[in-house]
Design a protein around this motif. Structure first.
Motif, PDB file in Angstrom:
ATOM      1  N   VAL A  11      35.726   5.588  -9.128  1.00 53.28           N
ATOM      2  CA  VAL A  11      34.372   6.088  -9.418  1.00 53.28           C
ATOM      3  C   VAL A  11      34.224   7.537  -8.960  1.00 53.28           C
ATOM      4  N   PHE A  12      34.701   7.831  -7.764  1.00 52.41           N
ATOM      5  CA  PHE A  12      34.439   9.166  -7.218  1.00 52.41           C
ATOM      6  C   PHE A  12      35.525  10.194  -7.561  1.00 52.41           C
ATOM      7  N   SER A  13      36.462   9.774  -8.416  1.00 54.07           N
ATOM      8  CA  SER A  13      37.360  10.740  -9.048  1.00 54.07           C
ATOM      9  C   SER A  13      36.940  10.943 -10.502  1.00 54.07           C
ATOM     10  N   GLY A  14      35.847  10.297 -10.886  1.00 53.95           N
ATOM     11  CA  GLY A  14      35.330  10.465 -12.242  1.00 53.95           C
ATOM     12  C   GLY A  14      36.030   9.629 -13.292  1.00 53.95           C
ATOM     13  N   GLN A  15      36.848   8.674 -12.864  1.00 52.09           N
ATOM     14  CA  GLN A  15      37.583   7.873 -13.850  1.00 52.09           C
ATOM     15  C   GLN A  15      36.777   6.712 -14.409  1.00 52.09           C
ATOM     16  N   GLN A  16      35.829   6.237 -13.610  1.00 49.40           N
ATOM     17  CA  GLN A  16      35.042   5.073 -14.020  1.00 49.40           C
ATOM     18  C   GLN A  16      33.594   5.293 -13.657  1.00 49.40           C
ATOM     19  N   PRO A  17      32.665   4.793 -14.474  1.00 42.35           N
ATOM     20  CA  PRO A  17      31.259   4.962 -14.095  1.00 42.35           C
ATOM     21  C   PRO A  17      30.901   4.150 -12.849  1.00 42.35           C
ATOM     22  N   LEU A  18      29.840   4.555 -12.204  1.00 42.18           N
ATOM     23  CA  LEU A  18      29.328   3.795 -11.064  1.00 42.18           C
ATOM     24  C   LEU A  18      28.701   2.515 -11.613  1.00 42.18           C
ATOM     25  N   PRO A  19      29.087   1.353 -11.097  1.00 42.05           N
ATOM     26  CA  PRO A  19      28.480   0.117 -11.594  1.00 42.05           C
ATOM     27  C   PRO A  19      26.953   0.187 -11.466  1.00 42.05           C
ATOM     28  N   GLY A  20      26.267  -0.063 -12.560  1.00 39.51           N
ATOM     29  CA  GLY A  20      24.804  -0.003 -12.529  1.00 39.51           C
ATOM     30  C   GLY A  20      24.249   1.398 -12.700  1.00 39.51           C
ATOM     31  N   GLY A  21      25.122   2.373 -12.803  1.00 39.59           N
ATOM     32  CA  GLY A  21      24.670   3.765 -12.919  1.00 39.59           C
ATOM     33  C   GLY A  21      24.376   4.152 -14.362  1.00 39.59           C
ATOM     34  N   ASP A  22      23.956   5.383 -14.527  1.00 40.73           N
ATOM     35  CA  ASP A  22      23.589   5.901 -15.851  1.00 40.73           C
ATOM     36  C   ASP A  22      23.960   7.388 -15.797  1.00 40.73           C
ATOM     37  N   THR A  23      25.197   7.698 -16.167  1.00 41.75           N
ATOM     38  CA  THR A  23      25.744   9.028 -15.889  1.00 41.75           C
ATOM     39  C   THR A  23      25.154  10.086 -16.808  1.00 41.75           C
ATOM     40  N   LEU A  24      24.781  11.213 -16.229  1.00 36.05           N
ATOM     41  CA  LEU A  24      24.170  12.284 -17.018  1.00 36.05           C
ATOM     42  C   LEU A  24      24.360  13.638 -16.354  1.00 36.05           C
ATOM     43  N   ALA A  25      24.170  14.671 -17.162  1.00 40.24           N
ATOM     44  CA  ALA A  25      24.094  16.047 -16.649  1.00 40.24           C
ATOM     45  C   ALA A  25      22.693  16.544 -16.967  1.00 40.24           C
ATOM     46  N   ALA A  26      22.035  17.131 -15.983  1.00 42.74           N
ATOM     47  CA  ALA A  26      20.636  17.555 -16.154  1.00 42.74           C
ATOM     48  C   ALA A  26      20.573  19.006 -16.633  1.00 42.74           C
ATOM     49  N   VAL A  27      19.491  19.301 -17.349  1.00 45.07           N
ATOM     50  CA  VAL A  27      19.285  20.671 -17.801  1.00 45.07           C
ATOM     51  C   VAL A  27      18.304  21.371 -16.860  1.00 45.07           C
ATOM     52  N   TYR A  28      18.532  22.632 -16.605  1.00 47.65           N
ATOM     53  CA  TYR A  28      17.567  23.480 -15.892  1.00 47.65           C
ATOM     54  C   TYR A  28      17.849  24.912 -16.288  1.00 47.65           C
ATOM     55  N   SER A  29      16.966  25.811 -15.867  1.00 48.54           N
ATOM     56  CA  SER A  29      17.162  27.235 -16.128  1.00 48.54           C
ATOM     57  C   SER A  29      17.079  27.964 -14.796  1.00 48.54           C
ATOM     58  N   GLY A  30      16.924  29.275 -14.829  1.00 43.18           N
ATOM     59  CA  GLY A  30      16.754  29.939 -13.544  1.00 43.18           C
ATOM     60  C   GLY A  30      16.901  31.440 -13.588  1.00 43.18           C
ATOM     61  N   HIS A  31      16.510  32.032 -12.471  1.00 46.28           N
ATOM     62  CA  HIS A  31      16.719  33.455 -12.226  1.00 46.28           C
ATOM     63  C   HIS A  31      17.959  33.597 -11.347  1.00 46.28           C
ATOM     64  N   GLN A  32      18.912  34.389 -11.799  1.00 46.08           N
ATOM     65  CA  GLN A  32      20.106  34.634 -11.003  1.00 46.08           C
ATOM     66  C   GLN A  32      20.118  36.092 -10.573  1.00 46.08           C
ATOM     67  N   PHE A  33      20.243  36.318  -9.273  1.00 49.73           N
ATOM     68  CA  PHE A  33      20.214  37.683  -8.724  1.00 49.73           C
ATOM     69  C   PHE A  33      19.022  38.466  -9.271  1.00 49.73           C
ATOM     70  N   GLY A  34      17.886  37.794  -9.348  1.00 46.09           N
ATOM     71  CA  GLY A  34      16.648  38.467  -9.715  1.00 46.09           C
ATOM     72  C   GLY A  34      16.422  38.626 -11.203  1.00 46.09           C
ATOM     73  N   VAL A  35      17.366  38.164 -11.996  1.00 44.32           N
ATOM     74  CA  VAL A  35      17.260  38.359 -13.447  1.00 44.32           C
ATOM     75  C   VAL A  35      17.144  36.996 -14.127  1.00 44.32           C
ATOM     76  N   TRP A  36      16.267  36.907 -15.102  1.00 40.88           N
ATOM     77  CA  TRP A  36      16.133  35.655 -15.845  1.00 40.88           C
ATOM     78  C   TRP A  36      17.445  35.360 -16.567  1.00 40.88           C
ATOM     79  N   ALA A  37      17.983  34.179 -16.320  1.00 41.28           N
ATOM     80  CA  ALA A  37      19.295  33.836 -16.881  1.00 41.28           C
ATOM     81  C   ALA A  37      19.179  32.837 -18.023  1.00 41.28           C
ATOM     82  N   GLY A  38      17.961  32.360 -18.304  1.00 36.23           N
ATOM     83  CA  GLY A  38      17.813  31.374 -19.368  1.00 36.23           C
ATOM     84  C   GLY A  38      18.356  30.020 -18.957  1.00 36.23           C
ATOM     85  N   GLN A  39      18.808  29.265 -19.961  1.00 33.95           N
ATOM     86  CA  GLN A  39      19.244  27.897 -19.676  1.00 33.95           C
ATOM     87  C   GLN A  39      20.555  27.862 -18.905  1.00 33.95           C
ATOM     88  N   LEU A  40      20.563  27.050 -17.860  1.00 32.51           N
ATOM     89  CA  LEU A  40      21.794  26.807 -17.096  1.00 32.51           C
ATOM     90  C   LEU A  40      22.064  25.297 -17.186  1.00 32.51           C
TER      91      LEU A  40
END
Ligand code: AMP
Ligand code: MG
Length: 510
Positions: free
Chosen positions: A68-97
């Motif tokens: 599971v923690f090497s990424g080979q198998q999902p966590l039992p009962g889990g729901d694997t995802l990557a979240a979307v966010y944006s942000g300012h990097q070094f004071g500059v708007w960077a858009g979607q990250l």
């Protein structure tokens, strides 16, 4: 159920999950599977963090845990995802990250609250942009150690559960090897998560996120100070107020231990006020007011003495995102106006304790400033300067003076502190068994760490880890979890850094 005697589970499949972030609308993330490491090896697992999610030490040695923690198998009962966010990097708007190399495996119901488990370095996601989705061993060891070091110092932080390594090559300045660190936090939502929906002019999604975070982490904001149900505006203002307060306290914590984060972009600012994303961070050795720990930060935007004001700048970005829902700039600004006083009060409270002063007085600021200036001018070691003050209180000023080129100036400063202590007597009753000076010095030792995660200590652990040897990680964790108490035999871990430490460069490359 196989429950070990401790009440902890030996088997990952017995964890109970409540994947609340995954229950948000699908626009908040992308469901996907990680790309596991090949022939992974568990370099280290954190029994203390495991206990928080109900896992026994035995569970950490299981095949299932490694998969599971090497990424080979999902966590039992889990729901694997990557979240979307944006942000300012070094004071500059960077858009979607977004989670470019992080996979949220699921949210485990712990005995004292829920914990999201997140892999860092398990391959590309739709938010990887130019990146490869991987993390190298070096930066993973640094994150693993720093999370626990912060925790040992009592500073709010994400935790680290496991460190898995492999021989998979990863191209950085040179070819390195891949690793995955599993992080834990009640939530990984950042300021940038709010900026994302505000910038896209999607107030419904913004409202959904605000409600999610308030309901789960700031439910008290639903009430007015007089106990009535707050309207949306009232709830959001209170929420911003609480995030502002926590951020101010976090900055006071960082400053008081000489910690530099290195990349205080809005996408690295936790909405829970946790230290989040350990990249090119540093605990200062030689004190420099404008110390820059990130080699890539050429302008010094995130220098040590700028961290508190950068945090406020970031809070302004959060507040302007919330303006979409609370179109009352004055009210939002009034909340942020409290930041400075909150920070200063918290910082002074911490520094008073470090200096052995029981009740801070406004004049003490000059005393503190003169010490910081002396440390800066004479390149004194941050951690040891404060630590050795307690020895001076016990009558041994030698060690303190040794840290300064101009010993007489150091001694003169110390005499001012001693005079201040004389005006701040230790109460008679607490001094009954011990000399008052001893009581004061012990109290100072309890807040001035002897062991911090100096760069060269992390570097030694990395070098050993590259050879498959986790013993340095283990040693450091033992010291850093109890950083205030001197341990015989570990003097070198509390010593000034060796000459080669000056050559260590940490940058955004990770
Ligand atoms: P950071 O400032 O290091 O927290 O990262 C900023 C953004 O870059 C985040 O969206 C990360 O997910 C992304 N990122 C950093 N390194 C990588 C990588 N090696 N592969 C993919 N995305 C990355
Ligand atoms: Mg980040």
């Amino acid at each position: 159920m196989t429950l070990s005697t401790s009440g902890l589970h030996d088997d990952l499949s017995q964890l109970r999950l409540d994947n609340s972030f995954a229950a948000l609308p699908s626009t908040f993330y992308t469901r996907l599977q990680p790309q596991g490491l090949t022939q992974p090896r568990l370099l280290h697992a954190n029994e203390q963090a495991a206990a928080l999610i109900g896992l026994s030490p035995r569970a950490l040695q299981s095949e299932a845990f490694l998969r599971v923690f090497s990424g080979q198998q999902p966590l039992p009962g889990g729901d694997t995802l990557a979240a979307v966010y944006s942000g300012h990097q070094f004071g500059v708007w960077a858009g979607q990250l977004g989670d470019g190399r992080a996979h949220l495996l699921g949210e485990v119901i712990g005995l004292e609250g829920n914990w999201e488990l997140q892999l860092k370095g398990a391959g590309m996601t739709p938010y990887s942009r130019m990146g490869d989705g991987r993390a190298v061993l070096r930066s993973s060891v640094r994150e693993y150690l720093a999370s626990e070091a912060m925790y040992g110092l009592g500073i709010p932080t994400t935790r680290a559960l496991a460190l898995v390594v492999s021989d998979d090559p990863v191209q950085r300045e040179t070819v390195e090897t891949a690793a995955i660190v599993t992080r834990m936090a009640p939530s990984f939502v950042r300021f940038g998560s709010f900026e994302h929906w505000a910038s896209r002019k999607q107030p419904d999604e913004l409202r959904t996120l605000v409600n999610y975070v308030i309901d789960r982490f700031y439910p008290e904001c639903r009430q007015t100070p007089t106990g009535e149900t707050a309207d949306e505006k009232g709830a959001i203002l209170r929420f911003l107020d609480e995030v502002t307060r926590r951020t101010a306290l976090l900055m006071a914590d960082w400053q008081a231990v000489g910690f530099c984060h290195g990349v205080m972009n809005t996408d690295n600012m936790s909405i829970l006020g946790l230290t989040l994303d350990y990249g090119p961070y540093g605990f200062m050795d030689t004190f420099q007011l404008d110390h820059i720990c990130n080699h890539s930060d050429t302008q010094g935007r995130y220098a040590w003495n700028r961290q508190p004001s950068v945090a406020l700048w970031n809070l302004y970005r959060l507040a302007s995102s919330l303006h979409t829902l609370v179109p009352d700039g004055d009210a939002l600004r009034a909340v942020l106006d409290r930041y400075e006083a909150q920070f200063i009060q918290a910082f002074h409270a911490r520094m008073a304790k470090k200096l052995g002063i029981q009740h801070w007085r406004p004049e003490d600021e000059a005393l503190l400033d003169s010490l910081l200036k002396l440390m800066h001018d004479q390149r004194a070691d941050f951690t040891l300067t404060f630590r050795r003050l307690a020895d001076a209180v016990r009558g041994q000023t030698q060690g303190f003076q040794d840290l300064f080129i101009d010993r007489a100036a150091a001694q003169a400063w110390y005499e001012q502190l001693a005079a201040r202590h004389a005006e701040d007597p230790i109460a008679e009753e607490s001094a009954a068994d011990d000399a008052p000076a001893q009581i004061r010095a012990n109290a100072m030792d309890a807040v001035n760490p002897l062991y911090v995660l100096r760069n060269h200590l992390a570097e030694q652990a990395i070098r050993a880890a590259k050879e498959g040897d986790a013993s340095e990680i283990e040693t450091l964790l033992t010291l850093l979890r109890d950083p205030y108490r001197a341990k015989p035999g570990y003097e070198s871990y509390a010593a000034l850094p060796p000459d080669w430490a000056g050559g260590i460069e940490v940058s955004c490359s990770s």
